[in-house]
Design a protein around this motif. Structure first.
Motif, PDB file in Angstrom:
ATOM      1  N   ARG A  11       0.675  -1.188   0.022  1.00 36.64           N
ATOM      2  CA  ARG A  11       0.022   0.016  -0.215  1.00 36.64           C
ATOM      3  C   ARG A  11       0.815   1.176   0.104  1.00 36.64           C
ATOM      4  N   LEU A  12       2.023   1.230   0.733  1.00 32.72           N
ATOM      5  CA  LEU A  12       2.937   2.467   0.818  1.00 32.72           C
ATOM      6  C   LEU A  12       3.369   2.641  -0.435  1.00 32.72           C
ATOM      7  N   SER A  13       3.744   1.720  -1.336  1.00 30.53           N
ATOM      8  CA  SER A  13       4.174   1.713  -2.667  1.00 30.53           C
ATOM      9  C   SER A  13       3.129   2.372  -3.769  1.00 30.53           C
ATOM     10  N   LEU A  14       1.643   1.889  -3.336  1.00 28.28           N
ATOM     11  CA  LEU A  14       0.698   2.525  -4.212  1.00 28.28           C
ATOM     12  C   LEU A  14       0.278   3.838  -3.802  1.00 28.28           C
ATOM     13  N   TYR A  15       0.369   4.254  -2.406  1.00 28.82           N
ATOM     14  CA  TYR A  15       0.214   5.808  -2.084  1.00 28.82           C
ATOM     15  C   TYR A  15       1.383   6.525  -2.701  1.00 28.82           C
ATOM     16  N   LEU A  16       2.518   5.943  -2.773  1.00 32.98           N
ATOM     17  CA  LEU A  16       3.442   6.871  -3.334  1.00 32.98           C
ATOM     18  C   LEU A  16       3.176   7.174  -4.740  1.00 32.98           C
ATOM     19  N   ARG A  17       2.740   6.353  -5.463  1.00 31.19           N
ATOM     20  CA  ARG A  17       2.425   6.600  -6.844  1.00 31.19           C
ATOM     21  C   ARG A  17       1.350   7.615  -6.917  1.00 31.19           C
ATOM     22  N   PHE A  18       0.346   7.784  -6.039  1.00 30.48           N
ATOM     23  CA  PHE A  18      -0.788   9.002  -6.079  1.00 30.48           C
ATOM     24  C   PHE A  18       0.001  10.264  -5.613  1.00 30.48           C
ATOM     25  N   LEU A  19       0.752  10.116  -4.716  1.00 30.83           N
ATOM     26  CA  LEU A  19       1.248  11.230  -4.307  1.00 30.83           C
ATOM     27  C   LEU A  19       2.043  12.089  -5.498  1.00 30.83           C
ATOM     28  N   GLU A  20       2.867  11.135  -5.886  1.00 29.37           N
ATOM     29  CA  GLU A  20       3.577  11.600  -7.052  1.00 29.37           C
ATOM     30  C   GLU A  20       2.823  12.361  -8.370  1.00 29.37           C
ATOM     31  N   ALA A  21       1.610  11.567  -8.430  1.00 33.28           N
ATOM     32  CA  ALA A  21       0.543  12.091  -9.575  1.00 33.28           C
ATOM     33  C   ALA A  21       0.044  13.392  -9.119  1.00 33.28           C
ATOM     34  N   PHE A  22      -0.425  13.401  -7.712  1.00 34.03           N
ATOM     35  CA  PHE A  22      -0.859  14.866  -7.304  1.00 34.03           C
ATOM     36  C   PHE A  22       0.278  15.855  -7.171  1.00 34.03           C
ATOM     37  N   THR A  29      -1.247  19.599  -0.677  1.00 33.34           N
ATOM     38  CA  THR A  29      -1.697  18.593   0.452  1.00 33.34           C
ATOM     39  C   THR A  29      -2.731  17.558  -0.034  1.00 33.34           C
ATOM     40  N   ILE A  30      -2.891  16.656   0.898  1.00 34.60           N
ATOM     41  CA  ILE A  30      -3.870  15.657   0.622  1.00 34.60           C
ATOM     42  C   ILE A  30      -4.220  15.098   1.889  1.00 34.60           C
ATOM     43  N   SER A  31      -5.749  14.745   1.772  1.00 39.30           N
ATOM     44  CA  SER A  31      -6.184  14.167   3.090  1.00 39.30           C
ATOM     45  C   SER A  31      -6.008  12.443   3.121  1.00 39.30           C
ATOM     46  N   SER A  32      -6.359  11.927   4.267  1.00 40.17           N
ATOM     47  CA  SER A  32      -5.980  10.525   4.380  1.00 40.17           C
ATOM     48  C   SER A  32      -7.308   9.918   3.467  1.00 40.17           C
ATOM     49  N   GLY A  33      -8.366  10.673   3.195  1.00 45.63           N
ATOM     50  CA  GLY A  33      -9.422  10.399   2.568  1.00 45.63           C
ATOM     51  C   GLY A  33      -9.191   9.950   1.221  1.00 45.63           C
ATOM     52  N   GLY A  62      -4.409  17.800   6.789  1.00 48.40           N
ATOM     53  CA  GLY A  62      -3.944  16.657   5.621  1.00 48.40           C
ATOM     54  C   GLY A  62      -2.635  16.705   5.734  1.00 48.40           C
ATOM     55  N   TYR A  63      -2.020  15.681   4.952  1.00 44.22           N
ATOM     56  CA  TYR A  63      -0.561  15.622   4.715  1.00 44.22           C
ATOM     57  C   TYR A  63       0.136  16.434   3.718  1.00 44.22           C
ATOM     58  N   SER A  64       1.411  17.066   4.052  1.00 44.64           N
ATOM     59  CA  SER A  64       1.959  17.762   3.022  1.00 44.64           C
ATOM     60  C   SER A  64       2.711  16.650   2.046  1.00 44.64           C
ATOM     61  N   ILE A  65       2.115  16.849   0.831  1.00 45.23           N
ATOM     62  CA  ILE A  65       2.387  15.972  -0.282  1.00 45.23           C
ATOM     63  C   ILE A  65       3.901  15.598  -0.435  1.00 45.23           C
ATOM     64  N   ARG A  66       4.833  16.820  -0.372  1.00 48.04           N
ATOM     65  CA  ARG A  66       5.926  16.884  -0.473  1.00 48.04           C
ATOM     66  C   ARG A  66       6.729  15.974   0.561  1.00 48.04           C
ATOM     67  N   GLU A  67       6.283  16.480   1.688  1.00 48.24           N
ATOM     68  CA  GLU A  67       6.874  15.746   3.032  1.00 48.24           C
ATOM     69  C   GLU A  67       6.520  14.274   3.056  1.00 48.24           C
TER      70      GLU A  67
END
Lengths: 206, 206
Positions: A11-22, A29-33, A62-67
């Motif tokens: 899942r971390l690997s998948l989150y990373l993909r979406f974060l990079e796309a965002f 920033t992005i919410s956990s939702g 939310g989370y800082s996307i960069r961080e």
């Protein structure tokens, strides 16, 4: 560090993909939702996954996307590049050797090997298929850290034994064989035939 | 039939491989212990896996390899062939289209599609890459039952939606996208990047 389940790492690997796309879209920033929706999971699962590794995000902010991107890359060991050899230069091996996605994600294919004289010497995207006869010595000399195995099932165990002997501790196996490795070695398998048979089962029993 | 876990189906698929190899060696029977060793599991697990589907073998006599092979092929839905389309004729898609292992296991690739004019018309092992513009109509006309998706991540969801619309209920996805499908559709994903990142994590945290 406590033992982390493969499913969490996946899942971390998948989150990373979406974060990079965002991030490419210019979001900060992005919410956990939102991360949950992208990953096909729940906000609670996202927060749990991330809390295993430290404290990220502020409630309501939310989370800082960069961080978060930097943190997950660090957790996954992607802050530096990995040196990968591919053993087997048939259709699958050759396709992988030329797959730009490897390089883009920090996985550098530093050698491709085969034992078939018709394949040895072939040029694949800047690499030349080398003779697998000297695999152990070459793996050491290339300082490879991962091996991708794309040889026929009956050759797979012997090839795996040889790369393990050469000091490789991480193997991705595309053969249809059942492979044994020492407990210090991580083996992942990608078996197209098994996946198709799971689909066949699903269609038959739905 | 009660719900069978993916992990059980995966093991059945592996058992089948070993049974076939034993049969080629001319063996007639096999014990649950031998099957367990080949599958990296325990005799108890083998017996449990098989008992979900009926009564096989006699105590102390082992399983008839022939009988068990036929039974597992039946369970997995491999008693007849499946018609498969591949969408995306890049390196991975083309390698899959030409992979003899598909045919040997009863998965017939009946069509390969791409939207790139440079790929449309290419010959791949007896098939010609068709224009993905008419994917839905072609999938129906070819009476395809499974689709393999090998397109870039940003095109994957739209391609999946289209094959689902065309009546496909089983999909194997090689893209790095997170794909949503209706509950009536079975989706399996093979993501090389995620597997490599799991290896990277393992090397970093061992």
């Amino acid at each position: 560090m406590k033992r982390i389940a493969d499913s969490t790492v996946r899942r971390l690997s998948l989150y990373l993909r979406f974060l990079e796309a965002f991030e490419r879209e210019g979001r900060a920033t992005i919410s956990s939702g939102e991360l949950a929706t992208s990953g096909g999971t729940t906000s609670a699962q996202v927060r749990k996954d991330l809390s295993s590794f430290g404290s990220f995000g502020k409630r309501g902010m939310g989370y800082s996307i960069r961080e978060l991107t930097v943190a997950i890359r660090e957790i996954l060991g992607l802050a530096h590049d990995w040196r990968v050899v591919i053993v087997g230069a048939g259709k699958i091996g050759a396709a992988l050797a030329q797959y730009a996605g490897f390089r883009d994600r920090g996985f550098h294919v530093v050698g491709v090997f085969d034992s078939d004289p018709r394949r040895i010497g072939l040029a694949l995207d800047g690499l030349t298929v080398a003779d697998a006869a000297t695999l152990e010595a070459d793996v050491r000399q290339l300082q490879a850290e991962m091996a991708v195995i794309a040889v026929p099932a009956d050759a797979a165990q012997s090839v795996v034994d040889r790369v393990v002997m050469a000091g490789i501790h991480a193997i991705l196996d595309f053969s249809t064989a059942s492979i044994a490795v020492p407990p210090t070695v991580t083996l992942r398998t990608m078996n197209v035939a098994v996946e198709l048979e799971i689909l066949s089962f699903a269609l038959t029993n739905r």
